[in-house]
Write an enzyme that holds these catalytic residues in place. Sequence first.
Site, PDB file in Angstrom:
ATOM      1  N   ASP A 227       0.820  -1.207   0.000  1.00  0.00           N
ATOM      2  CA  ASP A 227       0.000   0.000   0.000  1.00  0.00           C
ATOM      3  C   ASP A 227       0.857   1.261   0.000  1.00  0.00           C
ATOM      4  O   ASP A 227       1.827   1.365   0.753  1.00  0.00           O
ATOM      5  CB  ASP A 227      -0.887  -0.012   1.258  1.00  0.00           C
ATOM      6  CG  ASP A 227      -1.866   1.139   1.280  1.00  0.00           C
ATOM      7  OD1 ASP A 227      -2.646   1.255   0.330  1.00  0.00           O
ATOM      8  OD2 ASP A 227      -1.828   1.934   2.251  1.00  0.00           O
TER       9      ASP A 227
ATOM     10  N   GLU B 150       1.280  -0.611  -5.261  1.00  0.00           N
ATOM     11  CA  GLU B 150       0.191   0.354  -5.431  1.00  0.00           C
ATOM     12  C   GLU B 150       0.817   1.738  -5.513  1.00  0.00           C
ATOM     13  O   GLU B 150       1.011   2.423  -4.515  1.00  0.00           O
ATOM     14  CB  GLU B 150      -0.808   0.302  -4.267  1.00  0.00           C
ATOM     15  CG  GLU B 150      -2.054   1.126  -4.547  1.00  0.00           C
ATOM     16  CD  GLU B 150      -2.284   2.337  -3.630  1.00  0.00           C
ATOM     17  OE1 GLU B 150      -3.182   3.143  -3.907  1.00  0.00           O
ATOM     18  OE2 GLU B 150      -1.546   2.487  -2.634  1.00  0.00           O
TER      19      GLU B 150
HETATM   20  C1  GLC Z   1      -4.130   3.284  -0.521  1.00  0.00           C
HETATM   21  C2  GLC Z   1      -5.528   2.730  -0.462  1.00  0.00           C
HETATM   22  C3  GLC Z   1      -6.481   3.800  -0.101  1.00  0.00           C
HETATM   23  C4  GLC Z   1      -6.051   4.385   1.213  1.00  0.00           C
HETATM   24  C5  GLC Z   1      -4.591   4.809   1.186  1.00  0.00           C
HETATM   25  C6  GLC Z   1      -4.069   5.044   2.559  1.00  0.00           C
HETATM   26  O1  GLC Z   1      -3.976   4.220  -1.491  1.00  0.00           O
HETATM   27  O2  GLC Z   1      -5.875   2.161  -1.698  1.00  0.00           O
HETATM   28  O3  GLC Z   1      -7.785   3.323  -0.033  1.00  0.00           O
HETATM   29  O4  GLC Z   1      -6.843   5.502   1.481  1.00  0.00           O
HETATM   30  O5  GLC Z   1      -3.767   3.813   0.679  1.00  0.00           O
HETATM   31  O6  GLC Z   1      -3.769   3.825   3.200  1.00  0.00           O
HETATM   32  C1  GLC Z   2      -3.498   9.032  -4.014  1.00  0.00           C
HETATM   33  C2  GLC Z   2      -2.396   8.132  -3.665  1.00  0.00           C
HETATM   34  C3  GLC Z   2      -2.824   6.707  -3.692  1.00  0.00           C
HETATM   35  C4  GLC Z   2      -4.127   6.510  -2.971  1.00  0.00           C
HETATM   36  C5  GLC Z   2      -5.152   7.475  -3.390  1.00  0.00           C
HETATM   37  C6  GLC Z   2      -6.372   7.344  -2.544  1.00  0.00           C
HETATM   38  O1  GLC Z   2      -3.812   8.899  -5.356  1.00  0.00           O
HETATM   39  O2  GLC Z   2      -1.333   8.295  -4.554  1.00  0.00           O
HETATM   40  O3  GLC Z   2      -1.838   5.945  -3.092  1.00  0.00           O
HETATM   41  O4  GLC Z   2      -4.648   5.266  -3.291  1.00  0.00           O
HETATM   42  O5  GLC Z   2      -4.650   8.757  -3.262  1.00  0.00           O
HETATM   43  O6  GLC Z   2      -7.333   8.202  -3.034  1.00  0.00           O
END
Ligand code: GLC
Ligand code: GLC
Length: 632
Positions: free
Chosen positions: A285, A327
């Site tokens: 994540d 991610e």
């Molecule tokens: C990732 C997840 C998102 C979350 C963020 C913080 O981007 O996909 O849902 O808000 O991490 O953990």
């Molecule tokens: C941003 C972050 C991503 C997260 C997302 C959640 O795009 O880069 O990690 O999933 O915010 O909205």
Amino acid sequence: MLNEQQQTHLLVRFAREQLVPDVTSSDWQAFEQRLTQYLPALTNELSTVYGERADFLNFLAMLLKAAYQAWQERPNALKVQDAEHEHNPDWFSSEKMVGGVCYVDLFAGNLQGIIQKIPYFQELGLTYLHLMPLFKCPEGQSDGGYAVSSYREVNPSLGTIEDLRAVAQALKAAGITLVVDFIFNHTSNEHSWAQEAVKGNPHYQDFYYFFPDRRMPDAYDLTVREIFPDQHPGAFSQLEDGRWVWTTFNSFQWDLNYSNPATFTAMAEEMLFIANLGVDILRMDAVAFIWKQLGTDCENLPQAHALIRAFNAVARIAAPSLLFKSEAIVHPDKVVQYIAPNECQLSYNPLQMALLWNSLATREVNLLQQALERRHNLPAHTTWVNYVRCHDDIGWTFADEDAAEFGINGFFHRQFLNQFYVNRFAGSFARGVPFQDNPVTGDCRISGMCAALVGLEQHDPLAIERIMLLHSVALSSGGLPLIYLGDEVGTLNDYEFANDPHKAEDSRWVHRPQADAVRYEQRHDLASDAGKIFNRLLNLIQIRKNTPALGGTQLMSFNARNPHVLGYWRGAKERVLVLANFSEHAQGVSALTLSALPETVRDLVSQNSVTVVNGVKLAPYQFLWLSIPIST
Ligand code: GLC
Ligand code: GLC
């Protein structure tokens, strides 16, 4: 200077001295073999981050102890899997792989409920299941579980650690790989480390970034991006005692301080604990954010990569079949930097996702075709996870430089896309909801279920064609397709979130509904929307699984010489030519463009033979998977 072999020898000797193993045990011998292979890489990566520290060797020794202990605790069944996967390092890129993702509670009530749903996962053909965050988290707001209070306890409303083990085993028996999140950029403010830190325990204070006043936060805020500006401006939150803590996301998600090597060791232990439960792939994540440096945007820094590669080396040593999925929802040049056999073997494909939605809005394939041509192919032993929707918003992460080549201004184009998808653009079929609308920067992202974004909410007669088209690209373009469960039966937006005070502020909940029991029941009824979507998708999934040319990752772009028609070749021996019409009008591809093809070919989707000598015509949103026999 020591040569490589001497270095390895020295490092392994160091490990032996620290671990005092029973050198005759087979456990140790297997471990030592892995050390020989991966300890030099691990040491290199860590020394680029921590090498200047006087306690570096001490830190390395602690880490090795944790790794050896985890290896000794690793269940035998997993060690068998380790060996199998090592001999088949591309197993996850096979055409047989199809993924699904869901929230445990919303889809199945709890972990036992997930076990009951296995027949359904099999019916759909899934071989990969990502269960959304399921560890202990604060009650009330927890960012959908992305604020972890303990990596060793399951959220009690979902079950226990034993249930999670049982889920892993049951899925494995059903041929389904288990994926869970490794939320390693931050913990919740209720994690025991955070609580100890607040109490003043110096060991744990170093696990986070605390500041006595606004001086440093102000300095960092000059250059960092605001991720959730609706929740708090900048990247910091104030504690009751007046101090500030780094919170990239929400105020209850405290960023971990990886400049402290003890944080790395502690998280490596948590990682190995999760792996030993039977988790096969970790969704890493928020990878971009794990290293901070004043004066930068604190995203995608070289140390972040070194740390992920170090985690990867720890996995290779102590949980060998564990893989990482990145991610990184960032600029496409940065996304690929996380993808390598020694870093993250899999990665979300956020560019393809965003450009699918872009093409649907503009009816032009220009940006998507360019992305497939330039940005799709990946190094060996890695692959994309291709998706249409997920639990997060759609962010328009295409490269402005790429768009400029078509005379498209990135800033204004994003404004158009946002308006289009929230139905503020005349004639739009989409019913999305704005997410983190930031009037200061003009930035905005889009929430909404796939079905609502393509017009099913208001019964647009072409909505289902659009759903099929988007998923057809995810299923055929190379990589592991990932279905956001609910989309396979056309689940619509859930506006109820606005009545829940813990969710109302976060519009992503509009696309996180309870499993729609009625739609799932209708899935075999071809007169219903759910049935139409489910059956056509199932057909595509089965075709994918029976077509080796659709496995792997690489593709070759094909210029269909029609601005509305996407084209690409798949496969090396048997080849498949994909043509996909992104407009609501019929489109042609000329005979000349197709002149390299035999006179008639078979369309895998309809099973019809298609005569191409006079060119082909595609119905609105139609796609063809043309099978081209091996030319001898
Ligand atoms: C990732 C997840 C998102 C979350 C963020 C913080 O981007 O996909 O849902 O808000 O991490 O953990
Ligand atoms: C941003 C972050 C991503 C997260 C997302 C959640 O795009 O880069 O990690 O999933 O915010 O909205």
